[in-house]
Write a protein that holds these residues in place. Structure first.
Motif, PDB file in Angstrom:
ATOM      1  N   THR A 190       0.846  -1.190   0.000  1.00 38.69           N
ATOM      2  CA  THR A 190       0.000   0.000   0.000  1.00 38.69           C
ATOM      3  C   THR A 190       0.887   1.246   0.000  1.00 38.69           C
ATOM      4  O   THR A 190       2.083   1.192   0.276  1.00 38.69           O
ATOM      5  CB  THR A 190      -0.919   0.070   1.232  1.00 38.69           C
ATOM      6  N   MET A 191       0.241   2.383  -0.281  1.00 36.13           N
ATOM      7  CA  MET A 191       0.910   3.672  -0.110  1.00 36.13           C
ATOM      8  C   MET A 191       0.377   4.388   1.134  1.00 36.13           C
ATOM      9  O   MET A 191       0.553   5.600   1.286  1.00 36.13           O
ATOM     10  CB  MET A 191       0.748   4.536  -1.349  1.00 36.13           C
ATOM     11  N   GLY A 192      -0.279   3.636   2.014  1.00 35.87           N
ATOM     12  CA  GLY A 192      -0.737   4.217   3.253  1.00 35.87           C
ATOM     13  C   GLY A 192      -2.041   4.981   3.115  1.00 35.87           C
ATOM     14  O   GLY A 192      -2.748   4.876   2.127  1.00 35.87           O
ATOM     15  N   TYR A 193      -2.355   5.753   4.155  1.00 33.93           N
ATOM     16  CA  TYR A 193      -3.642   6.419   4.316  1.00 33.93           C
ATOM     17  C   TYR A 193      -4.746   5.391   4.114  1.00 33.93           C
ATOM     18  O   TYR A 193      -5.615   5.515   3.263  1.00 33.93           O
ATOM     19  CB  TYR A 193      -3.796   7.618   3.369  1.00 33.93           C
ATOM     20  N   LEU A 194      -4.650   4.348   4.908  1.00 28.64           N
ATOM     21  CA  LEU A 194      -5.458   3.154   4.712  1.00 28.64           C
ATOM     22  C   LEU A 194      -6.939   3.417   4.968  1.00 28.64           C
ATOM     23  O   LEU A 194      -7.306   4.210   5.836  1.00 28.64           O
ATOM     24  CB  LEU A 194      -4.974   2.031   5.638  1.00 28.64           C
ATOM     25  N   HIS A 195      -7.778   2.733   4.198  1.00 32.19           N
ATOM     26  CA  HIS A 195      -9.228   2.829   4.337  1.00 32.19           C
ATOM     27  C   HIS A 195      -9.816   1.424   4.249  1.00 32.19           C
ATOM     28  O   HIS A 195      -9.085   0.425   4.239  1.00 32.19           O
ATOM     29  CB  HIS A 195      -9.824   3.756   3.272  1.00 32.19           C
ATOM     30  N   GLU A 196     -11.133   1.330   4.179  1.00 33.27           N
ATOM     31  CA  GLU A 196     -11.799   0.030   4.195  1.00 33.27           C
ATOM     32  C   GLU A 196     -11.383  -0.842   3.009  1.00 33.27           C
ATOM     33  O   GLU A 196     -11.366  -2.074   3.116  1.00 33.27           O
ATOM     34  CB  GLU A 196     -13.313   0.217   4.222  1.00 33.27           C
ATOM     35  N   GLY A 197     -11.040  -0.219   1.883  1.00 32.10           N
ATOM     36  CA  GLY A 197     -10.553  -1.007   0.754  1.00 32.10           C
ATOM     37  C   GLY A 197      -9.273  -1.752   1.104  1.00 32.10           C
ATOM     38  O   GLY A 197      -9.136  -2.955   0.822  1.00 32.10           O
ATOM     39  N   HIS A 198      -8.332  -1.052   1.741  1.00 31.20           N
ATOM     40  CA  HIS A 198      -7.104  -1.718   2.193  1.00 31.20           C
ATOM     41  C   HIS A 198      -7.414  -2.769   3.262  1.00 31.20           C
ATOM     42  O   HIS A 198      -6.830  -3.847   3.274  1.00 31.20           O
ATOM     43  CB  HIS A 198      -6.129  -0.690   2.779  1.00 31.20           C
ATOM     44  N   ALA A 199      -8.342  -2.413   4.156  1.00 30.72           N
ATOM     45  CA  ALA A 199      -8.701  -3.354   5.226  1.00 30.72           C
ATOM     46  C   ALA A 199      -9.218  -4.663   4.640  1.00 30.72           C
ATOM     47  O   ALA A 199      -8.912  -5.747   5.151  1.00 30.72           O
ATOM     48  CB  ALA A 199      -9.753  -2.725   6.146  1.00 30.72           C
ATOM     49  N   SER A 200      -9.996  -4.567   3.556  1.00 36.54           N
ATOM     50  CA  SER A 200     -10.519  -5.786   2.937  1.00 36.54           C
ATOM     51  C   SER A 200      -9.392  -6.646   2.364  1.00 36.54           C
ATOM     52  O   SER A 200      -9.474  -7.877   2.383  1.00 36.54           O
ATOM     53  CB  SER A 200     -11.534  -5.432   1.845  1.00 36.54           C
ATOM     54  N   LEU A 201      -8.338  -6.012   1.854  1.00 35.33           N
ATOM     55  CA  LEU A 201      -7.183  -6.764   1.343  1.00 35.33           C
ATOM     56  C   LEU A 201      -6.463  -7.485   2.484  1.00 35.33           C
ATOM     57  O   LEU A 201      -6.052  -8.647   2.348  1.00 35.33           O
ATOM     58  CB  LEU A 201      -6.202  -5.829   0.635  1.00 35.33           C
ATOM     59  N   ILE A 202      -6.302  -6.785   3.605  1.00 34.57           N
ATOM     60  CA  ILE A 202      -5.620  -7.395   4.750  1.00 34.57           C
ATOM     61  C   ILE A 202      -6.440  -8.570   5.283  1.00 34.57           C
ATOM     62  O   ILE A 202      -5.893  -9.631   5.615  1.00 34.57           O
ATOM     63  CB  ILE A 202      -5.359  -6.346   5.848  1.00 34.57           C
ATOM     64  N   ARG A 203      -7.756  -8.388   5.346  1.00 32.88           N
ATOM     65  CA  ARG A 203      -8.614  -9.485   5.820  1.00 32.88           C
ATOM     66  C   ARG A 203      -8.515 -10.694   4.909  1.00 32.88           C
ATOM     67  O   ARG A 203      -8.470 -11.838   5.369  1.00 32.88           O
ATOM     68  CB  ARG A 203     -10.069  -9.009   5.923  1.00 32.88           C
ATOM     69  N   ARG A 204      -8.486 -10.454   3.600  1.00 31.87           N
ATOM     70  CA  ARG A 204      -8.368 -11.572   2.658  1.00 31.87           C
ATOM     71  C   ARG A 204      -7.015 -12.262   2.837  1.00 31.87           C
ATOM     72  O   ARG A 204      -6.935 -13.511   2.841  1.00 31.87           O
ATOM     73  CB  ARG A 204      -8.528 -11.065   1.226  1.00 31.87           C
ATOM     74  N   ALA A 205      -5.957 -11.477   2.980  1.00 37.41           N
ATOM     75  CA  ALA A 205      -4.627 -12.064   3.188  1.00 37.41           C
ATOM     76  C   ALA A 205      -4.580 -12.856   4.485  1.00 37.41           C
ATOM     77  O   ALA A 205      -3.974 -13.932   4.557  1.00 37.41           O
ATOM     78  CB  ALA A 205      -3.566 -10.965   3.193  1.00 37.41           C
ATOM     79  N   ARG A 206      -5.253 -12.344   5.531  1.00 37.95           N
ATOM     80  CA  ARG A 206      -5.292 -13.042   6.824  1.00 37.95           C
ATOM     81  C   ARG A 206      -6.020 -14.369   6.691  1.00 37.95           C
ATOM     82  O   ARG A 206      -5.608 -15.385   7.290  1.00 37.95           O
ATOM     83  CB  ARG A 206      -6.000 -12.140   7.833  1.00 37.95           C
ATOM     84  N   LYS A 207      -7.084 -14.384   5.898  1.00 41.42           N
ATOM     85  CA  LYS A 207      -7.848 -15.615   5.696  1.00 41.42           C
ATOM     86  C   LYS A 207      -7.035 -16.666   4.956  1.00 41.42           C
ATOM     87  O   LYS A 207      -7.136 -17.867   5.236  1.00 41.42           O
ATOM     88  CB  LYS A 207      -9.114 -15.292   4.910  1.00 41.42           C
ATOM     89  N   ASP A 208      -6.195 -16.211   4.025  1.00 47.21           N
ATOM     90  CA  ASP A 208      -5.490 -17.133   3.129  1.00 47.21           C
ATOM     91  C   ASP A 208      -4.144 -17.620   3.645  1.00 47.21           C
ATOM     92  O   ASP A 208      -3.631 -18.626   3.145  1.00 47.21           O
ATOM     93  CB  ASP A 208      -5.233 -16.453   1.769  1.00 47.21           C
ATOM     94  N   ASN A 209      -3.533 -16.889   4.573  1.00 54.20           N
ATOM     95  CA  ASN A 209      -2.125 -17.119   4.887  1.00 54.20           C
ATOM     96  C   ASN A 209      -1.856 -17.201   6.381  1.00 54.20           C
ATOM     97  O   ASN A 209      -2.587 -16.648   7.201  1.00 54.20           O
ATOM     98  CB  ASN A 209      -1.269 -15.983   4.306  1.00 54.20           C
TER      99      ASN A 209
END
Length: 295
Positions: free
Chosen positions: A32-51
């Motif tokens: 990411t380039m920071g200034y995180l929002h719900e879109g980034h949060a959804s990516l982190i959640r998906r990564a957490r689910k998969d890995n």
């Protein structure tokens, strides 16, 4: 969660997690380039689910910004970013400095040809060279099994998939759905630039995409030219909208369809993509669909 700023700290942190979790634990990277929002949060959640291990990088990459673009003013909020990353389950957050990522003037760049020359690449020459270079560096540093990217930046996804395929990189690009506000505006860190009236008028982007998709699904013959004209006509209803492009292309090849080509009968992924300025803010949005499945 641990925040690290050097490559050595990051690699040491990943090794420690791998020792603790075992060799079967996969690594997911969310650049990411920071200034995180719900879109980034959804990516982190998906990564957490998969890995088993989730790494988030936060780095405003100077070499993907062109002259006159918003590198210096790009929104930044490190404390907020770290809180969100921790809440969503990141294990490590990598916050390198420019000097860490580029300790000397860069003499090597990764360049993907052809698909970088259209859409955003046409108006932002060199932008995707900066993206592919920094992402390839992050892949080399982290050695992830999977990298997670939002489909709002759909051309970026196509470019990175091409890079990984061409260079035989041992990483899977995982595209994740666009996340929108309740009123339809695609989430973006740059939305903070919009005035109240610009934000209200920016809703025309998602509306134009919905209307174009509905026109295709009606079952009548619809050409690429029809879709382009519909998109431009709807967007032009907003006085503040300055259209950079409103295109209809194949995906992932990003080849523009001729105006007279019938889209409604295609049995392949078709991408409607937009870039529109509202004041000083450049917004992008898109919709990817299969016309035959819509009919």
């Amino acid at each position: 969660m641990k925040a690290v700023r050097t490559i050595e700290e990051l690699r040491s942190g990943i090794r420690a997690l791998q020792i603790n979790l075992g060799p079967e634990a996969t690594v997911g990277l969310v650049p990411t380039m920071g200034y995180l929002h719900e879109g980034h949060a959804s990516l982190i959640r998906r990564a957490r689910k998969d890995n088993g291990i989730v790494v988030v990088s936060i780095f405003v990459n100077p070499i993907q910004f062109g002259p006159g673009e918003d590198y210096e003013t790009y929104p930044r909020d490190e404390a907020r970013d770290l809180a969100l990353a921790e809440a969503e389950g990141a294990d490590l957050v990598f916050l390198p400095s420019v000097e860490t990522m580029y300790p000397q003037p860069t003499k090597t760049k990764i360049m993907v040809s052809d698909i970088t020359t259209r859409l955003c690449g046409a108006s932002r020459p060199g932008h995707f060279d900066g993206v592919t270079t920094v992402v390839s560096k992050l892949f080399n540093i982290v050695q992830p099994d999977k990298g997670y990217f939002g489909m709002k930046d759909v051309q970026q996804v196509a470019v990175l998939q091409q890079m990984v395929q061409d260079l035989n990189m041992n990483v899977e690009i995982v595209p994740c759905p666009i996340v929108r506000e309740e009123d339809g505006l695609a989430l973006s860190s740059r939305n903070v630039y919009l005035s109240e009236e610009e934000r209200r008028q920016a809703l025309v982007l998602s509306r134009s995409l919905r209307e174009a998709a509905a026109a295709v699904s009606e079952g009548t013959a619809v050409t690429a030219g029809d879709i382009r004209n519909l998109l431009k006509r709807v967007i032009s209803q907003s006085p503040l909208a300055d259209i950079e492009y409103a295109e209809v292309v194949s995906f992932p090849g990003l080849q523009p369809y001729p105006d007279d080509e019938e889209i409604s009968r295609k049995d392949e992924a078709v991408l409607m993509a937009l870039a529109v300025r509202f004041g000083r803010t450049r917004l992008i949005d898109n919709r990817l669909f299969n016309p035959k499945e819509a009919n």
